[in-house]
Design a protein around this motif. Structure first.
Motif, PDB file in Angstrom:
ATOM      1  N   TRP A   1      40.738  40.360  47.264  1.00  0.00           N
ATOM      2  CA  TRP A   1      41.179  41.742  47.472  1.00  0.00           C
ATOM      3  C   TRP A   1      40.447  42.322  48.685  1.00  0.00           C
ATOM      4  N   GLN A   2      41.115  43.239  49.375  1.00  0.00           N
ATOM      5  CA  GLN A   2      40.526  43.799  50.581  1.00  0.00           C
ATOM      6  C   GLN A   2      40.985  45.244  50.780  1.00  0.00           C
ATOM      7  N   THR A   3      40.104  46.060  51.386  1.00  0.00           N
ATOM      8  CA  THR A   3      40.479  47.443  51.699  1.00  0.00           C
ATOM      9  C   THR A   3      41.447  47.437  52.875  1.00  0.00           C
ATOM     10  N   THR A   4      42.201  48.516  53.031  1.00  0.00           N
ATOM     11  CA  THR A   4      43.232  48.570  54.076  1.00  0.00           C
ATOM     12  C   THR A   4      42.661  48.440  55.488  1.00  0.00           C
ATOM     13  N   ASP A   5      41.445  48.927  55.703  1.00  0.00           N
ATOM     14  CA  ASP A   5      40.858  48.829  57.044  1.00  0.00           C
ATOM     15  C   ASP A   5      40.068  47.535  57.242  1.00  0.00           C
ATOM     16  N   GLY A   6      40.016  46.695  56.197  1.00  0.00           N
ATOM     17  CA  GLY A   6      39.346  45.403  56.310  1.00  0.00           C
ATOM     18  C   GLY A   6      37.837  45.459  56.224  1.00  0.00           C
ATOM     19  N   SER A   7      37.284  46.638  55.971  1.00  0.00           N
ATOM     20  CA  SER A   7      35.819  46.762  55.936  1.00  0.00           C
ATOM     21  C   SER A   7      35.213  46.247  54.633  1.00  0.00           C
ATOM     22  N   GLY A   8      36.008  46.154  53.584  1.00  0.00           N
ATOM     23  CA  GLY A   8      35.501  45.673  52.300  1.00  0.00           C
ATOM     24  C   GLY A   8      36.342  44.542  51.756  1.00  0.00           C
ATOM     25  N   LYS A   9      35.701  43.567  51.185  1.00  0.00           N
ATOM     26  CA  LYS A   9      36.415  42.422  50.599  1.00  0.00           C
ATOM     27  C   LYS A   9      35.714  41.992  49.318  1.00  0.00           C
ATOM     28  N   ALA A  10      36.502  41.592  48.332  1.00  0.00           N
ATOM     29  CA  ALA A  10      35.932  41.139  47.056  1.00  0.00           C
ATOM     30  C   ALA A  10      36.870  40.113  46.426  1.00  0.00           C
ATOM     31  N   VAL A  11      36.267  39.257  45.612  1.00  0.00           N
ATOM     32  CA  VAL A  11      37.053  38.273  44.852  1.00  0.00           C
ATOM     33  C   VAL A  11      36.953  38.637  43.382  1.00  0.00           C
ATOM     34  N   LEU A  12      38.094  38.695  42.709  1.00  0.00           N
ATOM     35  CA  LEU A  12      38.090  38.913  41.260  1.00  0.00           C
ATOM     36  C   LEU A  12      38.385  37.576  40.588  1.00  0.00           C
ATOM     37  N   LYS A  13      37.490  37.188  39.686  1.00  0.00           N
ATOM     38  CA  LYS A  13      37.651  35.915  39.003  1.00  0.00           C
ATOM     39  C   LYS A  13      37.285  36.076  37.536  1.00  0.00           C
ATOM     40  N   ASN A  14      38.338  36.155  36.709  1.00  0.00           N
ATOM     41  CA  ASN A  14      38.170  36.282  35.261  1.00  0.00           C
ATOM     42  C   ASN A  14      37.223  37.413  34.855  1.00  0.00           C
ATOM     43  N   GLY A  15      37.409  38.571  35.489  1.00  0.00           N
ATOM     44  CA  GLY A  15      36.627  39.746  35.109  1.00  0.00           C
ATOM     45  C   GLY A  15      35.362  39.955  35.905  1.00  0.00           C
ATOM     46  N   THR A  16      35.008  39.017  36.767  1.00  0.00           N
ATOM     47  CA  THR A  16      33.829  39.183  37.618  1.00  0.00           C
ATOM     48  C   THR A  16      34.272  39.603  39.019  1.00  0.00           C
ATOM     49  N   ILE A  17      33.700  40.695  39.512  1.00  0.00           N
ATOM     50  CA  ILE A  17      34.008  41.182  40.855  1.00  0.00           C
ATOM     51  C   ILE A  17      32.922  40.668  41.780  1.00  0.00           C
ATOM     52  N   ILE A  18      33.297  39.772  42.674  1.00  0.00           N
ATOM     53  CA  ILE A  18      32.322  39.100  43.538  1.00  0.00           C
ATOM     54  C   ILE A  18      32.420  39.663  44.956  1.00  0.00           C
ATOM     55  N   PHE A  19      31.403  40.412  45.361  1.00  0.00           N
ATOM     56  CA  PHE A  19      31.361  40.943  46.723  1.00  0.00           C
ATOM     57  C   PHE A  19      30.691  39.943  47.659  1.00  0.00           C
ATOM     58  N   SER A  20      29.756  39.191  47.113  1.00  0.00           N
ATOM     59  CA  SER A  20      29.102  38.106  47.839  1.00  0.00           C
ATOM     60  C   SER A  20      28.461  37.206  46.794  1.00  0.00           C
ATOM     61  N   SER A  21      27.905  36.091  47.233  1.00  0.00           N
ATOM     62  CA  SER A  21      27.259  35.186  46.274  1.00  0.00           C
ATOM     63  C   SER A  21      26.041  35.836  45.635  1.00  0.00           C
ATOM     64  N   GLU A  22      25.471  36.865  46.290  1.00  0.00           N
ATOM     65  CA  GLU A  22      24.297  37.550  45.761  1.00  0.00           C
ATOM     66  C   GLU A  22      24.630  38.810  44.978  1.00  0.00           C
ATOM     67  N   TYR A  23      25.818  39.366  45.228  1.00  0.00           N
ATOM     68  CA  TYR A  23      26.130  40.652  44.585  1.00  0.00           C
ATOM     69  C   TYR A  23      27.465  40.584  43.832  1.00  0.00           C
ATOM     70  N   GLN A  24      27.374  40.750  42.517  1.00  0.00           N
ATOM     71  CA  GLN A  24      28.554  40.690  41.667  1.00  0.00           C
ATOM     72  C   GLN A  24      28.498  41.787  40.607  1.00  0.00           C
ATOM     73  N   ARG A  25      29.667  42.163  40.106  1.00  0.00           N
ATOM     74  CA  ARG A  25      29.744  43.103  38.986  1.00  0.00           C
ATOM     75  C   ARG A  25      30.754  42.570  37.976  1.00  0.00           C
ATOM     76  N   VAL A  26      30.530  42.915  36.700  1.00  0.00           N
ATOM     77  CA  VAL A  26      31.391  42.429  35.623  1.00  0.00           C
ATOM     78  C   VAL A  26      32.154  43.598  34.999  1.00  0.00           C
ATOM     79  N   ILE A  27      33.468  43.427  34.855  1.00  0.00           N
ATOM     80  CA  ILE A  27      34.294  44.472  34.241  1.00  0.00           C
ATOM     81  C   ILE A  27      34.048  44.467  32.730  1.00  0.00           C
ATOM     82  N   SER A  28      33.861  45.649  32.174  1.00  0.00           N
ATOM     83  CA  SER A  28      33.545  45.743  30.742  1.00  0.00           C
ATOM     84  C   SER A  28      34.188  46.988  30.126  1.00  0.00           C
ATOM     85  N   GLY A  29      34.684  46.847  28.894  1.00  0.00           N
ATOM     86  CA  GLY A  29      35.210  47.978  28.133  1.00  0.00           C
ATOM     87  C   GLY A  29      36.397  48.695  28.749  1.00  0.00           C
ATOM     88  N   PRO A  30      37.433  47.971  29.168  1.00  0.00           N
ATOM     89  CA  PRO A  30      38.596  48.630  29.781  1.00  0.00           C
ATOM     90  C   PRO A  30      39.353  49.514  28.786  1.00  0.00           C
TER      91      PRO A  30
END
Length: 207
Positions: free
Chosen positions: A99-128
Motif C-alpha cells: 500500500w502507498q500514499t498518493t504522493d508516494g511519501s509513505g509505503k507499507a505492506v499488510l500481511k495477515n494483520g501486520t502493518i510493515i513499514f520497514s523491517s524494524e518498524y511494524q504494527r499489528v491490527i487488533s480489535g476491529p
C-alpha cells in the motif's frame, strides 16, 4: 393447266419452308433473349450477394471490437476488494499487499494483520469494529497503541459535523494510521495520509 398446278405446288412448298425457317429463327431468338435475361438476373443476384458481404464483415468486426472493449472494461479493477466482514472477524488476508500514499511519501505492506513499514518498524491490527460506516481498530507496537482506520471502496464515514467531507479517493479501499487526537475528521483534514493498494506483493519494504 398442269404447268399452273406445278407452279402453285412449288409456291406452297416454298411458303411452307419459309414459314418453318421463320418459326425456327423466332424460337432461337426468344431462347437467346431468355438465356441472356436469366444470365443477367443471375449476375445481378450474384453482384448483390457480393455487395452484402462487406456489411456482414463489418458487423463481424464490430462484434469483435465490442467484445474486446468488454474484456478491457471487465479488467479495469486491478485488485480484489477487501472483505470487510472477514476483517471484522480478525481475518485480514483480503488486505494483504503493498500500500502507498498518493504522493508516494509513505509505503507499507499488510500481511495477515501486520502493518510493515520497514523491517524494524511494524504494527499489528487488533480489535476491529464497525463504526460510523468504516472499520476502526488498534494499531499496536510494543504495547503502544495508535488508531487504524479502514474504509472499503465506495464507502465513507458518517461525520457528526455536516461541514466535513470525505476528500479521499472513495472509489478505492484505503486505510490510515491515526494518533490519539485524530478522529474521523482525518478523511477531511488530512486525506494525503491514506494508503491505497498498489500491488499484491507482501515482501517487506526495505527488507
Amino acid at each position: 393447266m398442269e404447268r399452273k398446278f406445278v407452279k402453285i405446288k412449288k409456291y406452297v412448298t416454298v411458303s411452307v419452308i419459309f414459314l418453318g425457317v421463320l418459326a425456327t429463327l423466332t424460337a432461337c431468338s426468344s431462347g437467346s433473349k431468355e438465356s441472356k435475361k436469366t444470365e443477367h438476373t443471375s449476375s445481378s443476384q450474384s453482384t448483390k450477394s457480393k455487395e452484402s458481404l462487406p456489411s456482414s464483415s463489418s458487423q463481424s468486426s464490430s462484434i469483435s471490437t465490442s467484445s474486446s472493449s468488454d474484456i478491457s472494461s471487465s479488467s479495469t479493477s486491478q485488485y480484489e476488494a477487501a472483505n470487510s466482514s472477514q476483517i471484522l472477524t480478525g481475518n485480514y488476508s483480503s488486505l494483504n499487499g503493498t500500500w502507498q500514499t498518493t504522493d508516494g511519501s509513505g509505503k507499507a505492506v499488510l500481511k495477515n494483520g501486520t502493518i510493515i513499514f520497514s523491517s524494524e518498524y511494524q504494527r499489528v491490527i487488533s480489535g476491529p469494529q464497525s463504526k460510523n460506516g468504516i472499520i476502526i481498530a488498534d494499531a499496536v507496537n510494543l504495547g503502544k497503541h495508535m488508531g487504524f482506520m479502514f474504509a472499503a471502496a465506495n464507502s465513507s464515514p458518517t461525520f457528526a459535523n455536516s461541514s466535513q467531507t470525505d476528500k479521499t479517493d472513495r472509489t478505492k479501499d484505503r486505510f490510515a494510521i491515526t494518533s490519539d487526537d485524530e478522529g474521523l475528521e482525518i478523511f477531511d483534514t488530512n486525506p494525503m495520509s491514506f494508503f491505497y493498494k498498489i500491488s499484491n506483493d507482501t515482501t517487506s519494504p526495505n527488507s
